[in-house]
Scaffold this motif. Structure first.
Motif, mmCIF file in Angstrom:
data_model
loop_
_atom_site.group_PDB
_atom_site.id
_atom_site.type_symbol
_atom_site.label_atom_id
_atom_site.label_comp_id
_atom_site.label_asym_id
_atom_site.label_seq_id
_atom_site.Cartn_x
_atom_site.Cartn_y
_atom_site.Cartn_z
ATOM 1 N N ASP A 152 0.850 -1.192 0.000
ATOM 2 C CA ASP A 152 0.000 0.000 0.000
ATOM 3 C C ASP A 152 0.887 1.243 0.000
ATOM 4 O OD1 ASP A 152 -2.053 1.770 0.170
ATOM 5 O OD2 ASP A 152 -2.875 1.056 2.067
ATOM 6 N N GLU A 153 0.970 1.917 -1.134
ATOM 7 C CA GLU A 153 1.813 3.107 -1.336
ATOM 8 C C GLU A 153 3.265 2.846 -0.892
ATOM 9 O OE1 GLU A 153 0.888 5.342 -3.116
ATOM 10 O OE2 GLU A 153 -1.229 5.792 -2.865
ATOM 11 N N PRO A 154 3.939 1.868 -1.502
ATOM 12 C CA PRO A 154 5.299 1.515 -1.053
ATOM 13 C C PRO A 154 6.357 2.564 -1.396
ATOM 14 C CG PRO A 154 4.756 0.299 -3.045
ATOM 15 C CD PRO A 154 3.503 1.031 -2.637
ATOM 16 N N THR A 155 6.059 3.476 -2.350
ATOM 17 C CA THR A 155 7.091 4.413 -2.795
ATOM 18 C C THR A 155 7.189 5.670 -1.943
ATOM 19 O OG1 THR A 155 5.586 5.542 -4.328
ATOM 20 C CG2 THR A 155 6.807 3.654 -5.177
ATOM 21 N N ASN A 156 6.221 5.894 -1.041
ATOM 22 C CA ASN A 156 6.286 7.094 -0.200
ATOM 23 C C ASN A 156 7.620 7.135 0.542
ATOM 24 O OD1 ASN A 156 3.766 7.785 -1.027
ATOM 25 N ND2 ASN A 156 2.756 7.544 0.946
ATOM 26 N N HIS A 157 8.333 8.227 0.427
ATOM 27 C CA HIS A 157 9.611 8.493 1.121
ATOM 28 C C HIS A 157 10.818 7.811 0.480
ATOM 29 C CE1 HIS A 157 7.076 10.238 4.169
ATOM 30 N NE2 HIS A 157 6.509 9.089 4.416
ATOM 31 N N LEU A 158 10.612 6.939 -0.513
ATOM 32 C CA LEU A 158 11.768 6.304 -1.155
ATOM 33 C C LEU A 158 12.348 7.235 -2.212
ATOM 34 C CD1 LEU A 158 10.572 2.625 -1.751
ATOM 35 C CD2 LEU A 158 11.907 3.517 0.165
ATOM 36 N N ASP A 159 13.681 7.202 -2.376
ATOM 37 C CA ASP A 159 14.289 8.005 -3.434
ATOM 38 C C ASP A 159 14.115 7.302 -4.784
ATOM 39 O OD1 ASP A 159 16.360 6.046 -3.657
ATOM 40 O OD2 ASP A 159 17.434 7.003 -2.020
ATOM 41 N N ILE A 160 14.447 8.020 -5.853
ATOM 42 C CA ILE A 160 14.200 7.516 -7.210
ATOM 43 C C ILE A 160 14.953 6.215 -7.457
ATOM 44 C CG2 ILE A 160 14.606 8.018 -9.665
ATOM 45 C CD1 ILE A 160 14.045 10.986 -8.940
ATOM 46 N N GLU A 161 16.209 6.142 -6.989
ATOM 47 C CA GLU A 161 17.023 4.941 -7.214
ATOM 48 C C GLU A 161 16.440 3.728 -6.494
ATOM 49 O OE1 GLU A 161 19.394 8.556 -7.889
ATOM 50 O OE2 GLU A 161 18.169 7.883 -6.204
ATOM 51 N N THR A 162 15.890 3.945 -5.285
ATOM 52 C CA THR A 162 15.313 2.834 -4.527
ATOM 53 C C THR A 162 14.001 2.367 -5.149
ATOM 54 O OG1 THR A 162 16.317 3.745 -2.521
ATOM 55 C CG2 THR A 162 14.667 2.047 -2.217
ATOM 56 N N ILE A 163 13.212 3.308 -5.698
ATOM 57 C CA ILE A 163 11.969 2.926 -6.392
ATOM 58 C C ILE A 163 12.315 2.077 -7.610
ATOM 59 C CG2 ILE A 163 10.003 3.809 -7.713
ATOM 60 C CD1 ILE A 163 10.013 6.246 -5.844
ATOM 61 N N GLU A 164 13.372 2.469 -8.319
ATOM 62 C CA GLU A 164 13.835 1.698 -9.477
ATOM 63 C C GLU A 164 14.247 0.289 -9.041
ATOM 64 O OE1 GLU A 164 14.635 1.978 -13.716
ATOM 65 O OE2 GLU A 164 13.812 3.479 -12.353
ATOM 66 N N LEU A 221 -0.477 -4.063 -5.584
ATOM 67 C CA LEU A 221 -0.034 -2.824 -4.960
ATOM 68 C C LEU A 221 -1.005 -1.696 -5.246
ATOM 69 C CD1 LEU A 221 2.735 -0.890 -6.813
ATOM 70 C CD2 LEU A 221 1.861 -2.970 -7.802
ATOM 71 N N VAL A 222 -1.060 -0.774 -4.283
ATOM 72 C CA VAL A 222 -1.728 0.509 -4.474
ATOM 73 C C VAL A 222 -0.609 1.534 -4.599
ATOM 74 C CG1 VAL A 222 -3.129 2.302 -3.378
ATOM 75 C CG2 VAL A 222 -3.813 -0.094 -3.201
ATOM 76 N N SER A 223 -0.590 2.285 -5.696
ATOM 77 C CA SER A 223 0.486 3.256 -5.887
ATOM 78 C C SER A 223 0.011 4.400 -6.775
ATOM 79 C CB SER A 223 1.711 2.584 -6.523
ATOM 80 O OG SER A 223 2.752 3.527 -6.714
ATOM 81 N N HIS A 224 0.616 5.580 -6.559
ATOM 82 C CA HIS A 224 0.368 6.723 -7.433
ATOM 83 C C HIS A 224 1.596 7.026 -8.285
ATOM 84 C CE1 HIS A 224 2.086 8.513 -3.664
ATOM 85 N NE2 HIS A 224 2.896 9.000 -4.571
ATOM 86 N N ASP A 225 2.650 6.198 -8.144
ATOM 87 C CA ASP A 225 3.887 6.438 -8.880
ATOM 88 C C ASP A 225 3.771 5.827 -10.277
ATOM 89 O OD1 ASP A 225 6.727 5.877 -9.832
ATOM 90 O OD2 ASP A 225 7.103 7.068 -8.025
ATOM 91 N N GLU A 226 3.632 6.706 -11.266
ATOM 92 C CA GLU A 226 3.365 6.256 -12.634
ATOM 93 C C GLU A 226 4.486 5.378 -13.176
ATOM 94 O OE1 GLU A 226 2.600 8.338 -16.978
ATOM 95 O OE2 GLU A 226 1.857 9.343 -15.178
ATOM 96 N N ARG A 227 5.728 5.718 -12.873
ATOM 97 C CA ARG A 227 6.858 4.946 -13.408
ATOM 98 C C ARG A 227 6.854 3.519 -12.857
ATOM 99 N NH1 ARG A 227 11.489 5.373 -16.196
ATOM 100 N NH2 ARG A 227 13.283 4.139 -15.532
ATOM 101 N N LEU A 228 6.622 3.372 -11.547
ATOM 102 C CA LEU A 228 6.591 2.030 -10.951
ATOM 103 C C LEU A 228 5.430 1.219 -11.517
ATOM 104 C CD1 LEU A 228 7.809 0.098 -8.791
ATOM 105 C CD2 LEU A 228 6.075 0.954 -7.225
ATOM 106 N N ILE A 229 4.271 1.865 -11.673
ATOM 107 C CA ILE A 229 3.101 1.157 -12.212
ATOM 108 C C ILE A 229 3.418 0.621 -13.607
ATOM 109 C CG2 ILE A 229 0.707 1.427 -12.973
ATOM 110 C CD1 ILE A 229 0.400 3.587 -10.778
ATOM 111 N N ARG A 230 3.996 1.474 -14.441
ATOM 112 C CA ARG A 230 4.324 1.044 -15.809
ATOM 113 C C ARG A 230 5.415 -0.027 -15.816
ATOM 114 N NH1 ARG A 230 2.248 4.308 -19.736
ATOM 115 N NH2 ARG A 230 1.492 6.375 -19.143
ATOM 116 N N MET A 231 6.290 0.018 -14.815
ATOM 117 C CA MET A 231 7.450 -0.873 -14.771
ATOM 118 C C MET A 231 7.068 -2.305 -14.385
ATOM 119 S SD MET A 231 10.928 -0.145 -12.612
ATOM 120 C CE MET A 231 12.397 -1.154 -12.784
ATOM 121 N N VAL A 232 6.085 -2.475 -13.504
ATOM 122 C CA VAL A 232 5.855 -3.811 -12.931
ATOM 123 C C VAL A 232 4.489 -4.417 -13.216
ATOM 124 C CG1 VAL A 232 7.474 -3.299 -11.058
ATOM 125 C CG2 VAL A 232 5.035 -3.008 -10.655
#
Length: 708
Positions: free
Chosen positions: A634-646, A661-672
């Motif tokens: 549930d929103e795993p990218t909150n507070h993570l830096d760009i490299e860690t999200i990657e 997952l629930v996420s608002h991070d467009e790059r992560l959504i498209r990635m996985v």
């Protein structure tokens, strides 16, 4: 016991002193209870494996057998105990007929006679357990002592420009650009920035990027708190804390930010009240006319509409805009704080991870709104799409300094990589030239005919500027646990309906399913029921109607949106894992934390002293230590830096279990993700076309709302 102590030291010369004492404590206190070497292996074998990776399982078992012989020298006598020797045929039928009278004889055939002196002494066992517990508590205190931070506050210092200082003193400084030169920032005894320079040109939008824990949020706090001096006439607003809840309605809370408008309206109210009460002061009508002119000049009548547009863009419906601020949750009050900042338009707006509190629709609106921001903006964000859409410049914080780049994040990455390649080529070329010159010097150093030339080469070498090799930031790698495949069906919701009260149905007739290959993202507006759906999937909430089917061997790993609340702030990370998963060697906890980038002294800092991204990594390590085979994030990218999200995206793609997952991070959504569930309007539906289709729908809804 001295013999076996020396034996351990000889066999494991590199053993940690604490671990040696622990092993010896287990062996000493359990000496009377060990029946065979397998029991010794169960007690200390895992620890011995950890400290000696070059030894096989058989080697460790042999060592355990030797240790048992040293601990129990009388053990060899056991083989000479009283056993019945079968030196003739035995007729089992006749023995069975006389079983009542021949019990002792039967026992003598099949059961070894156990010496009563070898029975477990309850008092001794209790004493041994108490002693071991005392040792473990002592070791825990030692870890805690190392972890205690020396200082938990940030501090800053800077060199003030004399010219600007004089202008400031005279009140003549009208510069709109901000220059903070030669400044240092430290957090406790750790230096975050040293001799750094920061220039913010008026009207430009800056994205501040860098790894977790380097001091991005601290820099914003130092600017807003006045620890770093900027011209006093520049107004600053740092969106950091949520609005305090009271009886003020949301729309009025935003309008109150315009202090000029508020004071004019208050003045108008007072003058009108005086006129209506029959005052004969002839100046009142003149004053009232002046107030009306000023209100007209600042377009005060348009302010409510502007405030409403901002609130609507951030997700506040017309009804919500009329609700008292005390009725909103913390997340909505943070949105309200953002709305107030956007409405008041300070000279310098500081935003720290503004997308964390927003859903995708609100993020798209904010991106569009900030692209026309008229003053200076400094924003810390991990959202790649946001950083590509909003900033005109990128500030890269690394190696205790700040480097400025023109353009958005995509341009920054290209420029940075090209710059590093050029620096590496320059370094290698100079290194080659140095080697060539040095070879000439070494070859002709003692040749009298070339002495002058050698001296010339030596001077040339001394004057040559020494370049340093390029130090790349280490790649972030996250390791999710290995899983065993499960045969389908894995997870299924059939005709599920859920409501907290019958008047408010969250969703109804939901039919969805997942497998071990699923990579599902749930999207939708805030309050649409995304987190509620996750809790039903995991069995934390029960459906109001319908059925939930789950594979009996399915083991969920849950990363909560509010994961920080589940951490123990006064412990260090190692102690926290010890509390959650007891009885494992210290090395195993540290290895688990290390697989999520929390290693070395960082693992021994109190959790409260870690940055937001580092706390998230501790939460990931905690979740994965239970070896789940299905992740619910549930929103795993909150507070993570760009490299860690990657790195998280790559880890999810390698993971052999299922993921929702629930996420608002467009790059992560498209990635996985390979499937998108849209939660809203009382239903949950899978959408064809993936994220591109969902974004198109959202943009159409925003255009329709603006047209109204």
């Amino acid at each position: 016991m001295g013999t076996f102590n020396e034996y351990i030291k000889n066999v494991f010369p590199s053993i940690d002193e604490d671990l040696r004492q622990y092993v010896e404590g287990v062996l000493e206190n359990g000496a009377d209870d060990f029946e065979d070497s397998d029991e010794v292996y169960e007690a200390v074998g895992e620890v011995l494996h950890e400290i000696s990776s070059d030894k096989t399982e058989d080697d460790i078992k042999n060592i355990c057998n030797e240790l048992l012989n040293m601990l129990r020298p009388e053990r060899s006598a056991k083989s000479n105990g009283s056993l019945k020797i079968l030196d003739g045929p035995i007729h089992l039928g006749s023995i069975a007929d006389n079983a009542g009278s021949n019990v002792e004889e039967i026992k003598s055939i099949w059961v070894a006679q156990r010496d009563d002196t070898l029975k477990v002494n309850a008092k001794k066992l209790e004493k041994a357990e108490a002693k071991l517990q005392e040792k473990q508590e002592k070791r825990g205190k030692e870890i805690r002592t190392v972890a205690a931070p020396k200082l938990q506050t940030a501090s800053a210092s800077q060199v003030i420009n004399k010219k600007e200082s004089k202008l400031e003193a005279k009140g003549n400084n009208r510069a709109q650009d901000i220059r903070i030169e030669n400044f240092d920032i430290a957090y406790g005894d750790r230096v975050l920035l040293q001799g750094a320079d920061l220039t913010l040109a008026y009207g430009r939008r800056y994205g501040l990027v860098g790894r977790n824990g380097l001091g991005k949020s601290t820099l914003l706090k130092m600017i807003s708190s006045g620890n770093l001096k900027i011209p006093s006439h520049i107004s600053i607003l740092h969106v950091e804390q949520e609005v305090i809840g009271d009886n003020t309605i949301a729309l009025d809370s935003v309008l109150e930010c315009d202090t000029v408008r508020q004071s004019l309206l208050e003045k108008e109210k007072q003058i009108s009240a005086a006129i209506n009460s029959g005052s004969n002061d002839p100046d009142l009508n003149t004053q009232l006319s002046e107030v009306y002119v000023q209100l007209q000049n600042i377009e005060a009548d348009k302010a409510p509409a502007k405030a409403s547009i901002i609130l609507n863009g951030l997700g506040f419906t017309p009804q919500m805009q009329q609700n008292a601020t005390k009725t909103f949750s913390g997340g909505w009050r943070m949105r309200l704080a953002l709305a107030r900042a956007l409405f008041s338009r300070p000279d310098l707006l500081l935003l720290d991870e503004p997308t964390n509190m927003l859903d995708i629709k609100a993020i798209i609106w904010l991106e569009n709104y900030l692209q026309n921001w008229p003053t200076t903006l400094l924003v810390v964000s991990h959202d790649r799409n946001f950083l590509d859409s909003v900033p005109t410049d990128i500030l890269h914080l690394h190696s205790q300094r700040i480097e400025a780049y023109r353009g958005n994040y995509e341009q920054f990455e290209k420029t940075k990589n090209e710059k590093m390649k050029n620096q590496q080529r320059e370094y290698e070329a100079q290194l080659q030239q140095r080697q060539h010159v040095q070879e000439f010097i070494d070859r002709f150093r003692y040749n009298a005919n070339r002495a002058a030339l050698v001296q010339s080469k030596i001077k040339m070498l001394e004057k040559m500027p020494e370049l340093k090799p390029i130090v790349k930031e280490p790649e972030v790698v996250l390791r999710l646990p290995e899983t065993e495949p499960l045969s389908p069906p894995i997870l299924q919701l059939n005709e599920v309906t859920f409501y907290y009260s019958k008047n408010k149905i969250i969703f109804s007739d939901v039919n969805i399913g997942a497998t071990m290959d699923s990579r599902i993202c749930i999207v939708g507006d805030n309050g649409a029921g995304k987190t509620t759906l996750l809790k039903i999937i995991m069995g934390i909430l029960s459906p109001s109607a319908g059925t939930r089917h789950v594979h009996r061997n399915l083991k969920f790993g849950y990363f909560s949106q509010h994961h920080v609340d589940q951490l123990e702030m006064n412990m260090n990370s190692v102690e926290f894992l010890q509390q959650q998963y007891r009885g494992k060697p210290i090395e195993e906890y540290r290895r688990q934390l290390g697989s999520f980038g929390v290693s070395g002294d960082l693992a021994l800092q109190t959790v409260s002293s870690l940055s937001g991204g580092q706390k998230s990594r501790v939460a990931f390590a905690n979740m994965c230590m239970g070896r789940p085979n299905f992740l619910v994030l549930d929103e795993p990218t909150n507070h993570l830096d760009i490299e860690t999200i990657e790195a998280l995206g790559k880890a999810i793609n390698k993971y052999t279990g299922g993921v929702i997952l629930v996420s608002h991070d467009e790059r992560l959504i498209r990635m996985v993700t390979n499937e998108l569930w849209v939660c809203g309007n009382g239903s949950v539906k899978s959408i064809e076309g993936g994220f591109d289709e969902y974004r198109k729908i959202v943009e159409q809804e925003l255009e329709a709302a603006q047209a109204k």
